[in-house]
Every structure is written in structure tokens, then in C-alpha cells.
Design a protein around this motif. Structure first.
Motif, PDB file in Angstrom:
ATOM      1  N   LEU A  98      44.595 -17.375  14.562  1.00  0.00           N
ATOM      2  CA  LEU A  98      44.233 -18.273  13.120  1.00  0.00           C
ATOM      3  C   LEU A  98      43.135 -18.580  13.633  1.00  0.00           C
ATOM      4  CD1 LEU A  98      46.794 -20.977  13.040  1.00  0.00           C
ATOM      5  CD2 LEU A  98      46.111 -19.538  11.450  1.00  0.00           C
ATOM      6  N   LEU A  99      42.352 -18.954  14.505  1.00  0.00           N
ATOM      7  CA  LEU A  99      41.041 -18.880  14.913  1.00  0.00           C
ATOM      8  C   LEU A  99      40.606 -17.637  14.251  1.00  0.00           C
ATOM      9  CD1 LEU A  99      39.703 -20.682  17.904  1.00  0.00           C
ATOM     10  CD2 LEU A  99      39.482 -21.234  15.506  1.00  0.00           C
ATOM     11  N   LEU A 100      41.046 -16.277  14.517  1.00  0.00           N
ATOM     12  CA  LEU A 100      40.363 -15.350  14.609  1.00  0.00           C
ATOM     13  C   LEU A 100      40.366 -14.256  12.569  1.00  0.00           C
ATOM     14  CD1 LEU A 100      41.986 -13.227  17.136  1.00  0.00           C
ATOM     15  CD2 LEU A 100      39.631 -13.582  15.950  1.00  0.00           C
ATOM     16  N   CYS A 101      41.446 -15.261  12.406  1.00  0.00           N
ATOM     17  CA  CYS A 101      41.689 -15.125  10.894  1.00  0.00           C
ATOM     18  C   CYS A 101      40.733 -15.770   9.848  1.00  0.00           C
ATOM     19  CB  CYS A 101      43.634 -15.597  10.205  1.00  0.00           C
ATOM     20  SG  CYS A 101      44.695 -14.442  10.902  1.00  0.00           S
ATOM     21  N   ALA A 102      40.647 -16.830  10.058  1.00  0.00           N
ATOM     22  CA  ALA A 102      39.853 -18.063  10.050  1.00  0.00           C
ATOM     23  C   ALA A 102      38.016 -17.795   9.482  1.00  0.00           C
ATOM     24  CB  ALA A 102      39.805 -19.823  10.257  1.00  0.00           C
ATOM     25  N   MET A 103      38.005 -16.895  10.851  1.00  0.00           N
ATOM     26  CA  MET A 103      36.350 -16.215  10.951  1.00  0.00           C
ATOM     27  C   MET A 103      36.430 -14.839  10.699  1.00  0.00           C
ATOM     28  SD  MET A 103      36.774 -16.650  15.382  1.00  0.00           S
ATOM     29  CE  MET A 103      35.025 -15.251  15.410  1.00  0.00           C
ATOM     30  N   ALA A 104      37.254 -13.768  10.538  1.00  0.00           N
ATOM     31  CA  ALA A 104      37.749 -13.169   9.415  1.00  0.00           C
ATOM     32  C   ALA A 104      37.509 -13.034   7.959  1.00  0.00           C
ATOM     33  CB  ALA A 104      38.885 -12.113   9.524  1.00  0.00           C
ATOM     34  N   ALA A 105      38.126 -14.365   7.817  1.00  0.00           N
ATOM     35  CA  ALA A 105      37.654 -15.280   5.990  1.00  0.00           C
ATOM     36  C   ALA A 105      36.863 -15.450   5.758  1.00  0.00           C
ATOM     37  CB  ALA A 105      38.315 -15.656   5.981  1.00  0.00           C
ATOM     38  N   ALA A 106      35.587 -16.495   7.273  1.00  0.00           N
ATOM     39  CA  ALA A 106      34.499 -16.611   6.292  1.00  0.00           C
ATOM     40  C   ALA A 106      33.593 -15.186   6.671  1.00  0.00           C
ATOM     41  CB  ALA A 106      33.819 -17.268   8.178  1.00  0.00           C
TER      42      ALA A 106
ATOM     43  N   TYR B  45      48.843 -21.056  -4.996  1.00  0.00           N
ATOM     44  CA  TYR B  45      50.651 -21.153  -4.496  1.00  0.00           C
ATOM     45  C   TYR B  45      50.526 -19.969  -3.155  1.00  0.00           C
ATOM     46  CZ  TYR B  45      51.716 -25.556  -7.546  1.00  0.00           C
ATOM     47  OH  TYR B  45      51.571 -26.421  -7.300  1.00  0.00           O
ATOM     48  N   PRO B  46      49.976 -18.797  -3.540  1.00  0.00           N
ATOM     49  CA  PRO B  46      50.000 -17.107  -2.988  1.00  0.00           C
ATOM     50  C   PRO B  46      49.196 -17.855  -1.164  1.00  0.00           C
ATOM     51  CG  PRO B  46      49.774 -16.770  -5.442  1.00  0.00           C
ATOM     52  CD  PRO B  46      49.631 -18.419  -5.201  1.00  0.00           C
ATOM     53  N   MET B  47      48.785 -18.950  -1.562  1.00  0.00           N
ATOM     54  CA  MET B  47      47.680 -18.644  -0.029  1.00  0.00           C
ATOM     55  C   MET B  47      48.492 -19.000   0.693  1.00  0.00           C
ATOM     56  SD  MET B  47      43.687 -20.313   0.472  1.00  0.00           S
ATOM     57  CE  MET B  47      44.514 -22.253   0.089  1.00  0.00           C
ATOM     58  N   PHE B  48      49.234 -20.319   0.262  1.00  0.00           N
ATOM     59  CA  PHE B  48      50.386 -20.763   1.280  1.00  0.00           C
ATOM     60  C   PHE B  48      51.572 -20.531   1.920  1.00  0.00           C
ATOM     61  CE2 PHE B  48      47.512 -24.555   1.407  1.00  0.00           C
ATOM     62  CZ  PHE B  48      46.950 -25.219   2.716  1.00  0.00           C
ATOM     63  N   ALA B  49      51.953 -19.423   0.823  1.00  0.00           N
ATOM     64  CA  ALA B  49      52.824 -18.491   1.288  1.00  0.00           C
ATOM     65  C   ALA B  49      52.222 -17.824   1.879  1.00  0.00           C
ATOM     66  CB  ALA B  49      53.521 -17.966   0.105  1.00  0.00           C
ATOM     67  N   LEU B  50      51.529 -16.972   1.520  1.00  0.00           N
ATOM     68  CA  LEU B  50      51.807 -15.885   2.696  1.00  0.00           C
ATOM     69  C   LEU B  50      51.334 -16.506   4.305  1.00  0.00           C
ATOM     70  CD1 LEU B  50      48.580 -13.588   0.813  1.00  0.00           C
ATOM     71  CD2 LEU B  50      50.926 -13.374   1.303  1.00  0.00           C
ATOM     72  N   ILE B  51      50.255 -17.387   4.658  1.00  0.00           N
ATOM     73  CA  ILE B  51      50.377 -18.600   5.568  1.00  0.00           C
ATOM     74  C   ILE B  51      51.822 -19.301   6.562  1.00  0.00           C
ATOM     75  CG2 ILE B  51      49.156 -20.383   6.571  1.00  0.00           C
ATOM     76  CD1 ILE B  51      46.896 -20.791   4.853  1.00  0.00           C
ATOM     77  N   ASN B  52      52.871 -19.073   5.352  1.00  0.00           N
ATOM     78  CA  ASN B  52      54.105 -19.388   6.239  1.00  0.00           C
ATOM     79  C   ASN B  52      54.630 -18.520   6.247  1.00  0.00           C
ATOM     80  OD1 ASN B  52      53.701 -21.979   5.614  1.00  0.00           O
ATOM     81  ND2 ASN B  52      54.478 -22.065   2.979  1.00  0.00           N
ATOM     82  N   THR B  53      54.138 -17.091   6.320  1.00  0.00           N
ATOM     83  CA  THR B  53      54.683 -15.992   6.588  1.00  0.00           C
ATOM     84  C   THR B  53      54.679 -15.692   8.349  1.00  0.00           C
ATOM     85  OG1 THR B  53      53.334 -14.021   6.198  1.00  0.00           O
ATOM     86  CG2 THR B  53      54.790 -14.645   4.740  1.00  0.00           C
ATOM     87  N   GLY B  54      53.605 -16.088   8.859  1.00  0.00           N
ATOM     88  CA  GLY B  54      52.657 -15.950  10.146  1.00  0.00           C
ATOM     89  C   GLY B  54      52.157 -14.626  10.683  1.00  0.00           C
ATOM     90  N   GLU B  55      52.341 -13.818   9.262  1.00  0.00           N
ATOM     91  CA  GLU B  55      51.736 -12.308   9.742  1.00  0.00           C
ATOM     92  C   GLU B  55      50.799 -12.711   9.777  1.00  0.00           C
ATOM     93  OE1 GLU B  55      54.218 -10.019  11.021  1.00  0.00           O
ATOM     94  OE2 GLU B  55      55.510 -10.731  10.673  1.00  0.00           O
ATOM     95  N   PRO B  56      50.069 -12.577  11.392  1.00  0.00           N
ATOM     96  CA  PRO B  56      48.365 -12.144  11.090  1.00  0.00           C
ATOM     97  C   PRO B  56      47.426 -11.536   9.604  1.00  0.00           C
ATOM     98  CG  PRO B  56      49.023 -11.971  12.811  1.00  0.00           C
ATOM     99  CD  PRO B  56      50.197 -11.713  12.250  1.00  0.00           C
ATOM    100  N   LEU B  57      48.418 -10.518   9.522  1.00  0.00           N
ATOM    101  CA  LEU B  57      47.139  -9.404   8.135  1.00  0.00           C
ATOM    102  C   LEU B  57      47.590 -10.154   7.002  1.00  0.00           C
ATOM    103  CD1 LEU B  57      48.406  -6.177   9.156  1.00  0.00           C
ATOM    104  CD2 LEU B  57      46.263  -7.177   9.398  1.00  0.00           C
ATOM    105  N   LEU B  58      48.526 -10.948   7.035  1.00  0.00           N
ATOM    106  CA  LEU B  58      48.994 -11.786   5.537  1.00  0.00           C
ATOM    107  C   LEU B  58      48.194 -13.201   5.608  1.00  0.00           C
ATOM    108  CD1 LEU B  58      52.685 -11.008   4.370  1.00  0.00           C
ATOM    109  CD2 LEU B  58      50.952  -9.953   4.062  1.00  0.00           C
TER     110      LEU B  58
END
Length: 443
Positions: free
Chosen positions: A280-288, A323-336
């Protein structure tokens, strides 16, 4: 509208201004964000161990929110002296105040050592952090915009606006590195303190750089014309109260998006979805990183098409993506998850990129530091302080992320409406007096 030319005295190099305005915001947001990350990962256990896991997380986020309550107080204090005595001194002082609060957190005893005194001291240190950051942002963007030539204020103001992205990447990277080199027991025992203590070295670097910068030419000219107000906060409320209210509400969305992605999502992902915190930290850092790259591009775009146009696009994108943002987070898939956070950060950048020039342009020089700082930091109380706590409670009470998405949509619509009623400012001179014109309205 005034046609006063930009001041001719701009002998300080663009590089020096860029570094001086950027370095402080990067350091201070690093300080602010390591607390948010620590609150999501470990502080609840250490400072509120008698609470349940959920209550401990809520309590940690509540102390996180204390910093946002303190920020407008810091904005008024630093804005007062920044508008009366100068921008430079307040930039240096805010950096030292923030650094002191951060290093002190790294030295605090936990509940297991001193009992109830531990969370009390934590709140006091967090308050000090908030006061320091409340003075930092306004001074940094004024340093950039008041040196910038007209037509390039968006570009120049993007220097300090990139600070949060870099600060978060460094903050997240420090926790990620610690997670790799030590086990959970060591991290919870003492490892979490390292990012806080490391701030001392960063503050020394920032202090050295900022001491080498002269006062801004726009402020010097205003002082030469004896344009000094005795009580900047009183003047800005009395003369531009509607602008202050609209701009504050307009930028709540920026804080809401950022802290939903970088703070709440970490807690939600680890405690509700049982996802790996490093992932999750890596995903957040990539988004940053996306944020850091998009911010100057969108700031420059606002120089060309106007601040309001770019900021309005942020509200639209945020509402559509909630809504799509949390739908993707809920998948648990790192890329999504990375995609969900990256697009959310892009919406944030569309509001945050132009903001560095937009807010200072709205207010007269004699109380510009106060007006811009208060609007920015007051919006953080709801967007940054309340959002993680409210989102955590919404998920706990409904067992769903859907209400959190709905909350983001409401904030996005409020932001868009308020931006619509603000004046366009990208072609104005910073030497003009906005109180000579109607206080607000479409540009």
C-alpha cells in the motif's frame, strides 16, 4: 484593474527561489506526513493501548487532526508577522517550529512508560507541528509568486507545490525501508522513531538555504508605500471576507483527496482489507510521484487558460472518480490500487497545482500572507483533519467504502461551486488592490 508593472528588482536567480521555496515545504510536509503514516500503522497501539484496535486507530487519527486545527492558528500568527515584518523571517521560524515538534515526537515515551502523559504529550507535539506548517505554506508560495513575473506565477508557484509530493515519497520511503530492514517488533519498539529524529538534519539544510534569500520585491515595494496593516486577520475578514470563505471551501477537496489516499487508505487497506502495508505504501508513493509530475504541468496550464478552469476540472474528475477509486482499491490488486490512487492524485493536482498562485492572487499585499495561509489551512480542518476519522467511522458503521465515496462526491461538488464564484486572477498584477473591485463573482 491596476496595470502596475511587476517590480524590476528580481536579482535573485530562479534556481535559488525554486530551491528555497521547495525545500521548506518538502521538509515540513515530510514532517507532517510521517505522523499520518505512523498514525495509520503504529501510534494507536503505542499511545492508546487500552482502546480496541478500531478505537485506537480513531484516537491516533484524532491526534492527527489536532495538527489541522492548529494550522489556521499558525496561519494567523505567522501571517500577522509575515504581513507586517516580512516573509523571510517567518519562513525560517516556521521551519524551526515544525522541526522542533517533529523531533520531539521521536523522543516521546509511550503509554507503557508514562501512562496518560504519553498521549497528552503527543497531542502537544502534534499541535506544534500544525502551528509550524500553518505558517510554512503561505510564506513559501509568496516567496515564489512575489518574485515571479506576471504570466509565469503558476510556474513559479509550482516549486513549493511540489514539496508535498516529494515529502510524502521520502516519508513513505523511510517507513518502507524500515519495514525491510527490521521486524515488526523492532519497528514498533523503536524503529518508528527514526523518521521523526531524521527531521533534525533536514531542518538544518532548509535553514541554511532560506537564510540566503532576500525579502520579496513585492513586499518591499508595499512597505516603501507604507502599506502595512495593524491587524491583517481583521482587515482580510472585513475587506475580503467573502473571498476568504469561498476560497477556504473551494480547497477542502484538495485535502480530502490527499488524506483519503495517503492516510485513510493505508489504514483501511491494512485493517479492513488485510493488505500488506508495504504494498500500500508503494502504491501511495507511486501516486505521489504522479502528483509531483502533474503539479507543474497543471500550474503552467493555469497560466494559459486560467486558474478557475483547471480547478473546476479537479472537482469534476474527483466526483466522477470517487466510486471507481474505492472499487479498485477493494480488489486488493496492486496495479489496480495504484491506478485508483494515481487518478485520485491527478484530480488533487488539478486543484493543488494552480492553488499556489491562485490563493495569493486573491488578496491584497498588505494581508496576503494571512489571507492565503488562513484559507489554505482552514480548509485542511475538514479535508485533512476530519476526513480520516469520519471515513474510518463510516466504514466501521456500514462495513462498506461506499459512504466514503459519497462523502468525496459531496465535497467535490461544494468545491466546484465555490471555485465557480471566485474571480479569475491569472492576468492580474500582485500590486493591485482587489478591494477596489467587488469581493467575489465569476471571472
Amino acid at each position: 484593474m491596476s496595470t502596475i508593472a511587476p517590480p524590476a528588482d528580481r536579482t535573485v536567480s530562479t534556481t535559488r527561489i525554486a530551491v528555497a521555496s521547495f525545500i521548506g515545504t518538502a521538509i515540513e510536509f515530510y514532517d507532517f506526513y510521517i505522523y499520518g503514516t505512523a498514525a495509520a500503522l503504529v501510534l494507536g497501539k503505542l499511545f492508546f493501548p487500552t482502546f480496541s484496535a478500531l478505537a485506537g486507530t480513531l484516537a491516533a487519527f484524532a491526534t492527527f487532526g489536532v495538527g489541522f486545527v492548529a494550522r489556521p492558528i499558525g496561519a494567523v500568527i505567522f501571517g500577522h508577522f509575515g504581513d507586517r515584518t516580512g516573509r523571510k523571517a517567518m519562513l525560517v521560524t516556521s521551519l524551526l517550529v515544525m522541526g522542533t515538534g517533529t523531533v520531539a515526537i521521536g523522543l516521546l515515551p509511550t503509554y507503557g512508560t508514562v501512562g496518560i502523559a504519553a498521549p497528552v504529550l503527543l497531542v502537544l507535539c502534534r499541535f506544534l507541528q500544525g502551528v509550524g506548517l500553518g505558517g510554512e505554506w503561505g510564506g513559501a508560495v509568496l516567496l515564489a509568486t512575489e518574485y515571479a513575473p506576471r504570466g509565469k506565477r503558476g510556474l513559479w508557484s509550482s516549486f513549493p507545490q511540489m514539496g508535498p509530493a516529494i515529502g510524502f515519497i521520502v516519508a513513505g520511503g523511510s517507513f518502507l525501508l524500515l519495514g525491510r530492514v527490521m521486524d515488526d517488533a523492532a519497528f514498533e519498539s523503536w524503529g518508528w522513531r527514526i523518521p521523526f529524529l531524521a527531521s533534525a538534519a533536514l531542518v538544518v539544510v532548509g535553514y541554511y538555504i532560506r537564510m540566503r534569500i532576500a525579502e520579496t520585491p513585492v513586499f518591499r515595494e508595499a512597505m516603501d508605500r507604507n502599506e502595512r496593516t495593524k491587524a491583517p486577520i481583521v482587515d482580510v475578514v472585513r475587506r475580503q471576507g467573502a473571498t476568504l470563505a469561498l476560497s477556504t471551501c473551494a480547497f477542502i477537496l484538495a485535502h480530502t483527496l490527499f488524506y483519503t489516499i495517503t492516510t485513510f487508505a493505508l489504514s483501511y487497506g491494512t485493517t479492513v482489507l488485510d493488505l500488506d502495508k508495504d504494498m500500500l505504501l508503494l502504491c501511495a508513493m507511486a501516486a505521489a510521484l504522479v502528483l509531483g509530475l502533474a503539479t507543474p504541468v497543471l500550474a503552467v496550464l493555469s497560466d494559459r487558460v486560467g486558474r478557475r478552469t483547471v480547478c473546476l476540472s479537479a472537482g469534476i474528475l474527483a466526483a466522477l472518480w470517487a466510486y471507481p477509486m474505492f472499487a479498485l482499491i477493494n480488489t486488493g490488486e496492486p496495479l489496480l490500487i495504484g491506478l485508483a490512487m494515481a487518478v485520485g492524485m491527478l484530480a488533487f493536482a488539478a486543484l493543488y497545482g494552480p492553488m499556489g498562485a491562485f490563493l495569493p492572487e486573491m488578496f491584497a499585499t498588505r494581508y496576503r500572507y494571512t489571507g492565503a495561509s488562513v484559507a489554505y489551512n482552514a480548509s485542511g480542518i475538514v479535508g485533512g483533519g476530519v476526513t480520516p476519522v469520519l471515513a474510518t467511522q463510516l466504514v466501521a458503521s456500514t462495513d462498506s467504502s461506499v459512504p466514503v465515496s459519497g462523502y468525496i462526491v459531496v465535497i467535490a461538488l461544494i468545491s466546484a461551486v465555490c471555485v465557480w464564484f471566485l474571480k479569475e486572477t491569472h492576468t492580474t498584477d500582485l500590486g493591485y488592490d482587489p478591494t477596489a473591485a467587488p469581493d467575489h463573482g465569476q471571472g
